[in-house]
Design a protein around this motif. Structure first.
Motif, PDB file in Angstrom:
ATOM      1  N   ASP A  53       2.832  -5.293  -4.439  1.00 60.84           N
ATOM      2  CA  ASP A  53       3.282  -4.064  -5.114  1.00 60.84           C
ATOM      3  C   ASP A  53       2.094  -3.362  -5.773  1.00 60.84           C
ATOM      4  OD1 ASP A  53       5.901  -4.610  -4.481  1.00 60.84           O
ATOM      5  OD2 ASP A  53       6.488  -5.285  -6.483  1.00 60.84           O
ATOM      6  N   ARG A  54       1.287  -4.173  -6.481  1.00 58.27           N
ATOM      7  CA  ARG A  54       0.169  -3.549  -7.216  1.00 58.27           C
ATOM      8  C   ARG A  54      -0.920  -3.071  -6.256  1.00 58.27           C
ATOM      9  NH1 ARG A  54      -2.310  -6.808 -12.092  1.00 58.27           N
ATOM     10  NH2 ARG A  54      -3.356  -7.895 -10.392  1.00 58.27           N
ATOM     11  N   LEU A  55      -1.135  -3.815  -5.149  1.00 61.26           N
ATOM     12  CA  LEU A  55      -2.112  -3.364  -4.147  1.00 61.26           C
ATOM     13  C   LEU A  55      -1.698  -1.988  -3.619  1.00 61.26           C
ATOM     14  CD1 LEU A  55      -4.647  -4.506  -2.470  1.00 61.26           C
ATOM     15  CD2 LEU A  55      -2.982  -4.838  -0.637  1.00 61.26           C
ATOM     16  N   GLU A  56      -0.405  -1.860  -3.368  1.00 60.56           N
ATOM     17  CA  GLU A  56       0.139  -0.613  -2.841  1.00 60.56           C
ATOM     18  C   GLU A  56      -0.071   0.524  -3.852  1.00 60.56           C
ATOM     19  OE1 GLU A  56       3.824  -1.685  -0.732  1.00 60.56           O
ATOM     20  OE2 GLU A  56       4.576   0.232  -1.455  1.00 60.56           O
ATOM     21  N   ARG A  57       0.204   0.208  -5.118  1.00 59.15           N
ATOM     22  CA  ARG A  57       0.088   1.219  -6.176  1.00 59.15           C
ATOM     23  C   ARG A  57      -1.386   1.637  -6.363  1.00 59.15           C
ATOM     24  NH1 ARG A  57      -0.640   0.458 -11.448  1.00 59.15           N
ATOM     25  NH2 ARG A  57      -0.058   2.218 -12.774  1.00 59.15           N
ATOM     26  N   PRO A  67      -0.922   0.164   2.400  1.00 61.39           N
ATOM     27  CA  PRO A  67      -1.096  -1.142   3.051  1.00 61.39           C
ATOM     28  C   PRO A  67       0.194  -1.600   3.724  1.00 61.39           C
ATOM     29  CG  PRO A  67      -1.526  -1.280   0.663  1.00 61.39           C
ATOM     30  CD  PRO A  67      -1.015   0.098   0.936  1.00 61.39           C
ATOM     31  N   ASP A  68       0.058  -2.198   4.908  1.00 61.63           N
ATOM     32  CA  ASP A  68       1.234  -2.709   5.609  1.00 61.63           C
ATOM     33  C   ASP A  68       1.542  -4.113   5.078  1.00 61.63           C
ATOM     34  OD1 ASP A  68       2.993  -2.336   8.212  1.00 61.63           O
ATOM     35  OD2 ASP A  68       2.330  -4.420   8.096  1.00 61.63           O
ATOM     36  N   ARG A  69       2.637  -4.232   4.365  1.00 60.72           N
ATOM     37  CA  ARG A  69       2.931  -5.481   3.634  1.00 60.72           C
ATOM     38  C   ARG A  69       3.054  -6.675   4.567  1.00 60.72           C
ATOM     39  NH1 ARG A  69       5.028  -4.119  -1.778  1.00 60.72           N
ATOM     40  NH2 ARG A  69       5.750  -6.250  -2.042  1.00 60.72           N
ATOM     41  N   ASP A  70       3.719  -6.472   5.718  1.00 59.15           N
ATOM     42  CA  ASP A  70       3.931  -7.610   6.622  1.00 59.15           C
ATOM     43  C   ASP A  70       2.599  -8.142   7.139  1.00 59.15           C
ATOM     44  OD1 ASP A  70       6.577  -7.290   6.209  1.00 59.15           O
ATOM     45  OD2 ASP A  70       6.985  -6.253   8.105  1.00 59.15           O
TER      46      ASP A  70
END
Ligand code: PLP
Length: 291
Positions: A53-57, A67-70
């Motif tokens: 979540d924080r990487l995305e933010r 970023p593609d979480r999977d």
């Protein structure tokens, strides 16, 4: 000692001793990227969802592609497995690194990889013995985050040079760690940790809006604490509030909880009526085991 692990997002495991980044990667040239550091404990990477979540933010704040979480999750799984297979039975840090890619290829792909390695002795000492801390001026006001988006306050960027300089300055003066203060004298955070005060059964931490990184550990601890009947609050804290608390802690994903044993050389007494230090450390342990 087990070597470090290096995995790219296509799942390839690389030799960490072979040169890997291009010389013009913007991570190296400008610190132009974001990162996360997680804990591997008992073979499992902790709080992955919160870190993604924080990487995305952070990526969004930096205008990096989402970023593609999977894909990240798969690379984390490979690194975790690799860590175990190479004999890493103890605790490890696991790092996600995501940069804007090569300067010479502005339309090229971002650079993305996962690393893992053994937790440093310093961390075990801080957990067991606590840390001496000095307060240092961060040089900005708590309203900067709201008024200057380009300062990227609250994003976990790769630009940690000033954080490392603060830690070196503290070490030169004989301290283990740092708590930053805003220009108004409000408590902010450590260069690699969040501040939590414990007073009776109440936990307090500075508000994220004051320009600090929203800590995944602090959040997990507050959630677990609330569940267990503690009171939690965000509050503007001053140095005097740290002195007045039963105990003060620096928390983070890998070090978990380190008690501040002295602040600016003032020895923080262990409050006879306060929450036992073990009780808080155990609360943190429980919190990071919840996913
Ligand atoms: N604040 C800063 C500046 C940090 O670098 C870190 C962690 O590295 C933290 C707070 C704590 O964050 P977390 O608990 O998510 O590890």
């Amino acid at each position: 000692m087990v070597a470090q692990i290096l995995v790219t997002l296509d799942g390839t495991v690389h030799d960490p001793d072979v040169p890997f980044l291009h010389a013009d990667d913007l991570a190296a040239l400008r610190g132009d990227g974001v990162f996360e550091t997680l804990l591997i404990r008992s073979g499992r990477t902790r709080r992955v969802g919160a870190h993604l979540d924080r990487l995305e933010r952070s990526a969004e704040m930096m205008d990096l592609p989402k970023p593609d979480r999977d894909t990240w999750q798969s690379a984390i799984d490979v690194a975790e497995k690799q860590w175990q297979e190479t004999g890493g039975d103890g605790e490890a840090w696991l790092r996600l690194v995501y940069s804007r890619g090569r300067e010479s290829a502005p339309d090229g792909d971002p650079t993305a990889y996962v690393m893992a390695g053994a937790v440093a002795d310093r961390v075990n000492r801080a957990r067991a013995d606590g840390i001496s801390v000095v307060t240092l001026d961060r040089g900005f006001s708590t309203d900067l985050a709201g008024s200057a988006r380009w300062q990227l306050l609250g994003a976990k960027t790769l630009s940690y040079a000033t954080n490392m300089a603060a830690l070196r300055h503290a070490a030169d003066e004989g301290f283990d760690d740092v708590i930053y203060l805003s220009s108004e004298g409000f408590v902010l955070e450590g260069p690699r940790s969040t501040v939590i005060t414990v007073t009776g059964k109440t936990l307090a931490t500075p508000p994220a809006e004051s320009g600090i990184l929203p800590g995944t550990t602090q959040r997990a601890v507050f959630e677990t604490a609330e569940h267990e009947g503690w009171t939690t609050r965000t509050a503007t804290l001053r140095r005097a509030d740290l002195i007045a608390a039963d105990s003060v802690w620096l928390v983070s994903s890998v070090a978990l909880a380190a008690r501040v044993t002295s602040l600016n050389r003032y020895v923080m007494p262990v409050s006879p009526n306060g929450t036992d230090a073990h009780e808080f450390a155990e609360l943190v342990d429980r919190a990071i085991c919840v996913d």
